[in-house]
Design an enzyme around this catalytic site. Structure first.
Site, PDB file in Angstrom:
ATOM      1  N   HIS B  61       0.855  -1.198   0.000  1.00  0.00           N
ATOM      2  CA  HIS B  61       0.000   0.000   0.000  1.00  0.00           C
ATOM      3  C   HIS B  61       0.885   1.239   0.000  1.00  0.00           C
ATOM      4  O   HIS B  61       1.493   1.583   1.008  1.00  0.00           O
ATOM      5  CB  HIS B  61      -0.910  -0.028   1.240  1.00  0.00           C
ATOM      6  N   HIS B 352      -5.182  -0.744   5.880  1.00  0.00           N
ATOM      7  CA  HIS B 352      -5.381  -0.187   7.231  1.00  0.00           C
ATOM      8  C   HIS B 352      -6.088  -1.139   8.205  1.00  0.00           C
ATOM      9  O   HIS B 352      -5.438  -1.756   9.026  1.00  0.00           O
ATOM     10  CB  HIS B 352      -6.078   1.181   7.221  1.00  0.00           C
ATOM     11  N   PRO B 409       5.918   7.267   1.861  1.00  0.00           N
ATOM     12  CA  PRO B 409       7.285   7.509   2.344  1.00  0.00           C
ATOM     13  C   PRO B 409       7.653   8.987   2.374  1.00  0.00           C
ATOM     14  O   PRO B 409       8.335   9.434   3.289  1.00  0.00           O
ATOM     15  CB  PRO B 409       8.147   6.746   1.344  1.00  0.00           C
ATOM     16  N   GLN B 411       5.943  11.423   3.199  1.00  0.00           N
ATOM     17  CA  GLN B 411       5.397  12.120   4.359  1.00  0.00           C
ATOM     18  C   GLN B 411       5.735  11.495   5.702  1.00  0.00           C
ATOM     19  O   GLN B 411       5.667  12.161   6.729  1.00  0.00           O
ATOM     20  CB  GLN B 411       3.876  12.237   4.225  1.00  0.00           C
TER      21      GLN B 411
END
Lengths: 512, 512
Positions: B61, B352, B409, B411
């Site tokens: 993801h 998630h 990545p 952020q």
């Protein structure tokens, strides 16, 4: 002196007082953060060309024998086996052995080796088991491989160890902004250790501008004594320090050692602090040459005599315009909190300092004296204290001078960039701001053995001054707002204490 | 159907039952670990040439527009400014602008840019603020730079975006064992989006053997509707799916799209799940072409119609021997737990799944159905749930099929190796064993869009079989003891349920 301090830290009302002051410091920082977080960030954004990635960071506590990561060591071993299988690398019972034969004698095919079978990484099994942790220094559990790859003294004169260290140095040089202070061992077992180590260093050119060397002395007199290698503790001290005095007085007779000492910046004292010792160091303790029994001297005894010798040596070297040494022992990783008293009196800075958590008086003293602490929360996580319980964030917030270090990348880290892994995890788990991270990095340069010239270059030419004046934000990326907060808070704390002492004096004078 | 499920998960005795079963699964794993930890380790040590570093891992993801780390983006921007300052890169109000002019119009000197001023990293300010997080996609807060560097449609036809993605791909290819599944957006705003995207992909040769592409559809019909870009929701669906049906039926008329679709392996549905929506999807809801008001359709409505269209499309493509698509929506990151009901019915796997924490019945159902969950604890740490509270470790232990992924990545991560950073932090904070890590890596390959041939190569030729039989330890480095434990536990759980249902039937029959 130590006993006096031990008394000082153990008085109830003093404990309460320091506890309250420390709480106050913590709360004050929280408030500062809430009010000034965005202003700090704004200040950092306005600094051209400087961010967390290109501020200088020093790995202030790392052992040379574990300074590469596990995958790196594995690759290095495989590479030597592939390229030099027929090289003679060891001698066993008078018989010379090639690299191939060595692996055959261990019933191993180097091609099959994996990080799992190498088994140098700490895991859940090492928690509170320093003995198991120490055994992890043996690749595949074989001391033969430790000797060959991770030692300076062996059939190859430590060539492999030098080569792998130079590979690590090469990576640091490429990264440009990272420095490291690896520890090499001097045991004090025999007087020629220094010459051998210096020869190894010079012969293999283990120099790198990104490395500064520290000598670690393991506290294992008891082992040497029980094996009858040493007659008394005095002999151990002599083996450690006499060669240094000689090389200082007569450099021309000890050229290699003299040269090597230019790259050594300090001393460390290492071993498992959780081992109990019931001797209480005092003026009734035997002197080193009288310490002939097999029991190990206590931590404080080691520190006192190392400190004394280093001071003497430094004075002598200073007179002659030579470099001097810092004393940077492991301290407060585990065991008795009195260790932190010994280091408070003798050390320039310490590694670990976890146990400051347990003594408000000592924690407050370390704050007031701004004694730097090289912390290694990932190492602690595998050995003595879970990551979430590490006091690093709390210490940093209160204003203790903490830096981040890796201790043993071979045993604790997963990625190729061990120090960045250390910073990244701290930043993520504790939600540290960029300013926090850059403050830690600045602390690491300050407490390191880098030269005055380097520190001027990395921190700004006024770096020895206190407060914002000593901070060049264009080099450190630490907000001036933060620097001012730290400085004012410390000044307030000190003047508060001075006032209290004055009024106590007046009170005393009046009552007389 | 959804309403039925919503009823199912909300009955008290059912909640208690599932809660107890989940507790039992957790305790059972703890026991397994205590008894078999060393045996698992021993099994892994005996596997030649395979360890955690060289098992295949898929970043299941990740968003293409944030697939590089912040330092990488910064360096890329500086590089273009240095090497192509006079290239025309944009057109503003009919006036062409060079790269230099673009930066001048933003009052910026690219040389001065830092990670701080770039400001794309999530921080404490983004926690529970998805809006602020979304704004972080704009380098230096300037949408012009987002358009130029992180978009497929712009004056350069997305050349810069393609180049930086190919640099990321190059690093993955070098690392050899890492794969990634970046998301590219199709908005459903206009019917030509697919053709533009496919052209971008083909023109810039954005292909890499280490990347599989997923199309994400943002749930932002309300924005397009309020701007009068779309008349109704049906038109949005048409824009998204009609080009795919056409390219499937007449490949020769849509060569580029047809080609591009060979590298697309699935669909994702994305947006802030915490936004409340009070429409309850039922058979009384308006059909898509009747959905003309400005209110956004609810999560379940989006999922249902995406699922329906993907199924139809897959059937058509399967008939023609073409590749098919998985449906892998974001789900359970925040908001109502009913989202997890919608995904349970429609999705192949989800990203998630945090909210499974809040519903024992759903958590148990996801376990029983072994629906894979791509978790991103570092992303959650910056947005919705602190790292220490992430349920990943608990889910993994109970036997839910979890993998680790980075999400963004740019952020969230600090090091060059974002996926390894994700694994390293999980391993350190939760003290995961090598077997745990390799199980997560195996899960990531299983749930990914990699081909059957690749999965056979990475996991073993029997990978579709259940239990130890389906595991080739020489490729996955997952202990067979672990595989057997998982398989037996699941079988026991299912047969226990079957028995309970049988006895309930008998009970029912007897009482009639």
């Amino acid at each position: 002196m130590i006993n006096l301090y031990c008394h000082v830290i153990d008085v109830s009302h003093r404990k309460s007082y320091c506890h309250r002051r420390l709480n106050f410091l913590g709360s004050k920082f929280n408030l500062h953060e809430m009010l000034n977080e965005m202003s700090e960030l704004k200040e950092l954004k306005s600094v051209p060309h400087r961010d967390f990635y290109n501020v200088r960071k020093v790995d202030t506590h790392i052992h040379a024998a574990a300074c590469m990561n596990q995958k790196h060591l594995l690759r290095f071993i495989k590479h030597t086996c592939r390229t030099e299988p027929d090289r003679v690398v060891a001698e066993k019972n008078g018989k010379k052995m090639t690299l191939k034969e060595l692996f055959e004698s261990l019933y191993m095919d180097p091609y099959d080796l994996t990080v799992d079978s190498l088994d140098v990484h700490a895991g859940r099994q090492t928690f509170h088991r320093f003995d198991k942790f120490n055994a992890k220094y043996n690749p595949v559990g074989a001391s033969e491989l430790r000797d060959l790859y991770l030692k300076t003294e062996n059939y190859l004169d430590g060539e492999y160890f030098a080569r792998i260290i130079k590979e690590v140095a090469g990576e640091l040089e490429d990264s440009k902004y990272q420095y490291t202070e690896p520890r090499l061992s001097i045991y004090g077992r025999s007087p020629d250790e220094w010459d051998i180590l210096a020869k190894w260093f010079i012969k293999h050119k283990v120099y790198s501008p990104h490395m500064r060397w520290i000598i670690q002395v393991p506290r294992i007199f008891d082992i040497f004594r029980s094996k009858k290698i040493l007659p008394d503790f005095g002999k151990m001290l002599e083996n450690i320090f006499l060669p240094l005095f000689e090389a200082t007085i007569n450099p021309s007779d000890h050229k290699e050692l003299y040269l090597f000492l230019n790259y050594v910046t300090g001393f460390d004292s290492v071993d498992d602090e959780s081992k109990h010792n019931d001797h209480m160091f005092s003026n009734k303790s035997p002197t080193p040459d009288q310490w002939t029994h097999e029991q190990n001297p206590p931590y404080s005894y080691y520190l006192y005599y190392m400190y004394g010798n280093i001071m003497l040596l430094n004075n002598l070297r200073r007179e002659r315009g030579m470099s001097t040494f810092l004393f940077r022992p492991h301290c407060g990783e585990a065991g008795s909190i009195t260790h932190l008293v010994s280091a408070f009196i003798t050390a320039d800075n310490i590694s670990h300092g976890l146990n400051l958590k347990k003594s408000p008086v000592l924690q407050y003293l370390y704050y007031l004296a701004q004694i730097p602490i090289a912390m290694s929360p990932l190492s602690n996580n595998s050995l003595f204290l879970e990551y979430s319980k590490s006091p690093l964030r709390e210490f940093l917030h209160k204003g203790l001078v903490v830096s981040l270090s890796t201790d043993d990348p071979m045993q604790f880290h997963y990625t190729k960039e061990a120090l960045m892994e250390e910073y990244a995890i701290a930043a993520q788990v504790w939600k540290l701001s960029t300013c926090d991270l850059c403050e830690i990095a600045r602390n690491s340069v300050l407490q390191s053995g880098l030269s005055d010239k380097e520190k001027k270059h990395f921190l700004g030419c006024n770096y020895t001054k206190e407060g914002p004046e000593g901070n060049d934000i264009s080099r450190t990326n630490v907000a001036q707002i933060r620097m001012a907060f730290r400085y004012e808070t410390l000044c307030n704390e000190l003047s508060f204490l001075a006032d209290a002492m004055n009024s106590a004096d007046i009170h005393l004078a009046q009552s007389q």
